[in-house]
Design a protein around this motif. Structure first.
Motif, short mmCIF file in Angstrom:
data_model
loop_
_atom_site.label_atom_id
_atom_site.label_comp_id
_atom_site.label_asym_id
_atom_site.label_seq_id
_atom_site.Cartn_x
_atom_site.Cartn_y
_atom_site.Cartn_z
N GLN A 244 49.28 50.69 44.41
CA GLN A 244 49.66 51.98 43.82
C GLN A 244 48.59 52.49 42.83
O GLN A 244 48.84 53.40 42.05
CB GLN A 244 51.00 51.82 43.09
CG GLN A 244 52.15 51.46 44.00
CD GLN A 244 53.43 51.16 43.23
OE1 GLN A 244 53.66 51.70 42.15
NE2 GLN A 244 54.26 50.28 43.78
N HIS A 245 47.42 51.86 42.87
CA HIS A 245 46.25 52.28 42.09
C HIS A 245 46.43 52.08 40.58
O HIS A 245 45.84 52.82 39.78
CB HIS A 245 45.92 53.76 42.37
CG HIS A 245 45.70 54.04 43.82
ND1 HIS A 245 44.57 53.63 44.51
CD2 HIS A 245 46.49 54.68 44.74
CE1 HIS A 245 44.67 54.01 45.77
NE2 HIS A 245 45.82 54.65 45.95
N PHE A 246 47.24 51.08 40.20
CA PHE A 246 47.33 50.73 38.79
C PHE A 246 46.03 50.07 38.35
O PHE A 246 45.41 49.31 39.11
CB PHE A 246 48.48 49.74 38.55
CG PHE A 246 49.82 50.41 38.34
CD1 PHE A 246 50.33 50.58 37.07
CD2 PHE A 246 50.56 50.86 39.43
CE1 PHE A 246 51.56 51.18 36.87
CE2 PHE A 246 51.79 51.46 39.24
CZ PHE A 246 52.30 51.63 37.96
N LYS A 247 45.62 50.37 37.12
CA LYS A 247 44.42 49.75 36.54
C LYS A 247 44.84 48.92 35.31
O LYS A 247 45.82 49.23 34.64
CB LYS A 247 43.40 50.81 36.13
CG LYS A 247 42.97 51.73 37.27
CD LYS A 247 42.28 50.95 38.38
CE LYS A 247 41.91 51.89 39.53
NZ LYS A 247 41.32 51.16 40.66
N PHE A 248 44.03 47.90 35.03
CA PHE A 248 44.33 47.01 33.91
C PHE A 248 43.07 46.77 33.08
O PHE A 248 41.96 46.75 33.62
CB PHE A 248 44.85 45.66 34.42
CG PHE A 248 46.13 45.77 35.23
CD1 PHE A 248 47.35 45.65 34.61
CD2 PHE A 248 46.08 46.02 36.60
CE1 PHE A 248 48.53 45.75 35.34
CE2 PHE A 248 47.24 46.14 37.34
CZ PHE A 248 48.47 46.01 36.71
N SER A 249 43.29 46.58 31.81
CA SER A 249 42.14 46.31 30.93
C SER A 249 41.64 44.87 31.11
O SER A 249 40.49 44.57 30.79
CB SER A 249 42.54 46.55 29.46
OG SER A 249 43.66 45.75 29.11
N ASP A 250 42.52 43.99 31.59
CA ASP A 250 42.14 42.59 31.83
C ASP A 250 41.94 42.35 33.32
O ASP A 250 42.48 43.08 34.16
CB ASP A 250 43.22 41.63 31.30
CG ASP A 250 43.42 41.76 29.80
OD1 ASP A 250 42.40 41.84 29.10
OD2 ASP A 250 44.58 41.78 29.34
N ASP A 251 41.18 41.29 33.65
CA ASP A 251 40.98 40.88 35.04
C ASP A 251 42.17 40.01 35.45
O ASP A 251 42.20 38.79 35.23
CB ASP A 251 39.68 40.09 35.17
CG ASP A 251 39.32 39.79 36.62
OD1 ASP A 251 40.23 39.90 37.49
OD2 ASP A 251 38.17 39.43 36.90
N ILE A 252 43.19 40.64 36.04
CA ILE A 252 44.43 39.94 36.36
C ILE A 252 44.19 38.81 37.35
O ILE A 252 44.76 37.71 37.23
CB ILE A 252 45.48 40.93 36.91
CG1 ILE A 252 45.73 42.06 35.92
CG2 ILE A 252 46.79 40.20 37.22
CD1 ILE A 252 46.25 41.62 34.57
N VAL A 253 43.34 39.05 38.34
CA VAL A 253 43.06 38.02 39.36
C VAL A 253 42.48 36.77 38.69
O VAL A 253 42.89 35.64 38.99
CB VAL A 253 42.09 38.56 40.43
CG1 VAL A 253 41.68 37.45 41.40
CG2 VAL A 253 42.73 39.72 41.19
N GLN A 254 41.56 36.97 37.76
CA GLN A 254 40.95 35.83 37.06
C GLN A 254 41.98 35.12 36.18
O GLN A 254 42.01 33.89 36.11
CB GLN A 254 39.78 36.31 36.22
CG GLN A 254 39.03 35.19 35.50
CD GLN A 254 38.45 34.17 36.46
OE1 GLN A 254 37.77 34.53 37.42
NE2 GLN A 254 38.71 32.89 36.21
N LEU A 255 42.83 35.90 35.54
CA LEU A 255 43.87 35.30 34.68
C LEU A 255 44.85 34.46 35.50
O LEU A 255 45.26 33.38 35.08
CB LEU A 255 44.63 36.39 33.92
CG LEU A 255 43.83 37.15 32.85
CD1 LEU A 255 44.68 38.27 32.25
CD2 LEU A 255 43.37 36.19 31.74
N ILE A 256 45.22 34.95 36.68
CA ILE A 256 46.10 34.18 37.57
C ILE A 256 45.41 32.89 37.99
O ILE A 256 46.00 31.81 38.03
CB ILE A 256 46.51 35.02 38.79
CG1 ILE A 256 47.39 36.20 38.35
CG2 ILE A 256 47.24 34.15 39.82
CD1 ILE A 256 47.71 37.18 39.47
N SER A 257 44.12 33.01 38.31
CA SER A 257 43.34 31.84 38.71
C SER A 257 43.27 30.82 37.58
O SER A 257 43.38 29.61 37.81
CB SER A 257 41.93 32.27 39.13
OG SER A 257 41.12 31.15 39.43
N ASP A 258 43.11 31.31 36.36
CA ASP A 258 43.05 30.41 35.19
C ASP A 258 44.37 29.65 35.01
O ASP A 258 44.37 28.45 34.71
CB ASP A 258 42.75 31.21 33.92
CG ASP A 258 41.34 31.80 33.92
OD1 ASP A 258 40.50 31.32 34.71
OD2 ASP A 258 41.09 32.73 33.14
#
Length: 562
Positions: A244-258
């Motif tokens: 839905q083209h939401f943007k985030f200030s953090d890298d969510i993919v990297q945070l999930i990986s962490d």
């Protein structure tokens, strides 16, 4: 003399009776000790020794048995024989009437017999423990064997609840199995003490594993069920939002990986039974997951609120601009006739600049929404800040508008005040004219014309092309204070004139009677007529009158006050 002899005889008789009493008491004690030794002879431990020898002990148990047996023979062969010898020696002393020596020996014997009984009791208890160790170990071993089997079955059948910790648990169970086997071997060899130590170790290890299972299960439950489910849910929601083209200030993919990496690390630590590290990691994982949920929720709620507030914020901005422009027109119109305060103009200009900056920020946020490049939580924060700034501007410009209204009201008040000042000044002038004086004091005239000039200046400033109400308001206050002072000066001057005239008139009756008085009268008239110094004229003539007629000045003053 006869009394002394009788006294000596009585003392001798008492001493002989006391010696006889001690001998009887010692004999009674000796009989008790003989009975006690007879009982000790019966309490031999030979039967226990025989049973233990038949058990064919070995290792630590055999060492313990030999130690106890040596102590037993030492007590029975050496110590007990010595006790019997000392009893016979004490008995001999008592029969020889050495009652005090016998009593001391009996005290020592009592301590030695008590010590003997204690040592024999300890040896007997040691034999009993060795005799019971085999049976006790067998019972204990059976109980621990049952606990071991139950625990082993639990670990094997419920390994899914313990995850990577299962291997370590099985290693610990294997150690327990080895200890149980070792206990059997030691028991068969007759080393019951070492076997008992093995059982104690087994008991400790079984308790340790039981405690570990209580810790492992909830930790692994989080790692195996709770965290993976939450991570999958976060991944799913994030993918939907990304579509839905939401943007985030953090890298969510990297945070999930962490987070996933930390879950893997916790599993490794759990396999090492490092519970402190696992617990710390799990708490951090919970916080990271909560933060991810909050981040996603923040953007979802942010979009809802931004789309809901977009038009109201625009309406509020347009309203603020309209109000500002309306006030701008009023200010420009007023500036044709008034000089406005720099602070007011600076505030108004700052509001203008802020409105332009708000417009730029709002337009940029709306464009980012249209371009699908928006971080909704940031825009939501921008909208909140915009509303706050608009509230501040609205309050600021209301204050400016109120100040302008106050300025216009102050102008009319100032005009009325200046007209009143002019009338009051005219009254002071007429009051001085009514005194029909040849002249007025210079300081009074200076002050009068100063107030006169201040009033004329106010008229000029109020009639100027551009009125500076800030300066006029300050000057109105100053002029009012100066006028009040002038009124007081006029009252004082009028009083001094009237008082001087009456004093001079009254002083004429003494004009030719006293040369000194006549000189002071002439001086006072000169001050009044020529110098217009009415205050000094009063002082001079008052002093002169008081010298020729005490109390006359006060009587004359009363006529003026009345």
């Amino acid at each position: 003399m006869f009394v002394i002899i009788i006294g000596i005889i009585l003392i001798i008789l008492f001493f002989l009776w006391y010696m006889w009493f001690l001998q009887k008491r010692n004999a009674a004690t000796l009989n008790k000790y003989k009975e006690r030794t007879d009982e000790l002879k019966k309490a031999q431990l030979d039967d226990k020794i025989k049973k233990l020898e038949d058990m064919k002990l070995s290792g630590a148990s055999d060492d313990r048995f030999n130690q106890l047996k040596v102590e037993y023979h030492k007590q029975t062969d050496d110590i007990f024989s010595d006790i019997l010898r000392q009893i016979r020696a004490a008995e001999y002393k008592n029969t020889e009437f050495k009652v005090f020596g016998s009593a001391n020996d009996l005290k020592k014997l009592n301590n030695e017999m008590n010590d003997f009984e204690s040592k024999i009791g300890e040896v007997s208890q040691g034999f009993d423990e060795l005799l019971a160790s085999n049976e006790l170990n067998a019972t204990h071993s059976e109980e621990l064997q049952h606990q071991y089997q139950t625990l082993r079955k639990q670990v094997l059948t419920q390994s899914f609840s313990y995850g990577p910790a299962t291997d370590k648990l099985e290693d610990e169970l294997s150690e327990i199995a080895n200890l149980l086997d070792k206990e059997k071997q030691l028991t068969q060899k007759g080393d019951h003490i070492e076997a008992s130590q093995c059982l104690d170790d087994v008991k400790i290890k079984l308790g340790l594993i039981t405690d570990q299972l209580k810790i492992i299960e909830p930790l692994f439950h989080d790692l195996n069920e709770v965290f993976p489910g939450q991570i999958d849910e976060i991944k799913f929601v994030y993918q939907k939002l990304a579509q839905q083209h939401f943007k985030f200030s953090d890298d969510i993919v990297q945070l999930i990986s962490d987070v996933q990496h930390e879950v893997d690390e916790s599993n490794t630590k759990l396999g090492e039974l490092n519970f402190d590290a696992v617990n710390t990691n799990n708490e951090d994982i919970k916080q990271r997951i909560d933060d991810l949920y909050e981040t996603l929720t923040l953007e979802i709620d942010g979009k809802r609120d931004v789309l809901k507030e977009q038009k109201p914020v625009l309406d509020y901005l347009n309203h603020a601009v309209y109000q500002h422009n309306h006030l701008d027109k009023r200010i420009q119109k007023l500036q044709e006739s008034y000089i406005l305060a720099d602070k007011t103009l600076d505030t108004f200009q700052n509001n203008f600049d802020t409105l332009n900056e708000i417009r730029r920020k709002y337009d940029a946020d709306v464009q980012s929404i249209a371009d699908r490049l928006v971080i909704f939580s940031e825009v939501k924060t921008d909208f909140k800040e915009i509303v706050k700034q608009l509230d501040d501007i609205e309050a600021s410009e209301k204050t400016i508008n109120d100040d302008l209204n106050q300025m216009l009201s102050s102008e009319q008040i100032a005009r009325n005040s200046v007209d009143d000042y002019a009338k009051r000044l005219e009254i002071q002038k007429k009051m001085m004219e009514q005194l029909r004086l040849n002249g007025l004091p210079d300081d009074y005239l200076d002050y009068f014309y100063m107030v006169y000039d201040e009033i004329n200046k106010l008229y000029d400033e109020l009639d100027a092309d551009q009125i500076n109400m800030e300066d006029i308001s300050k000057q109105v206050i100053v002029t009012q204070e100066d006028l009040e002072n002038l009124v007081e000066k006029s009252k004082k001057l009028k009083y001094n004139v009237q008082l001087a005239e009456k004093l001079l008139q009254y002083a004429n009756r003494y004009a030719n009677k006293n040369p000194e008085f006549t000189d002071q009268l002439v001086r006072a008239r000169a001050l009044f007529d020529d110098d217009y110094n009415y205050n000094d004229a009063v002082d001079v003539i008052s002093k002169a009158l008081e010298e020729v007629e005490s109390g006359s000045v006060d009587r004359i003053k009363e006529t003026i006050n009345s």
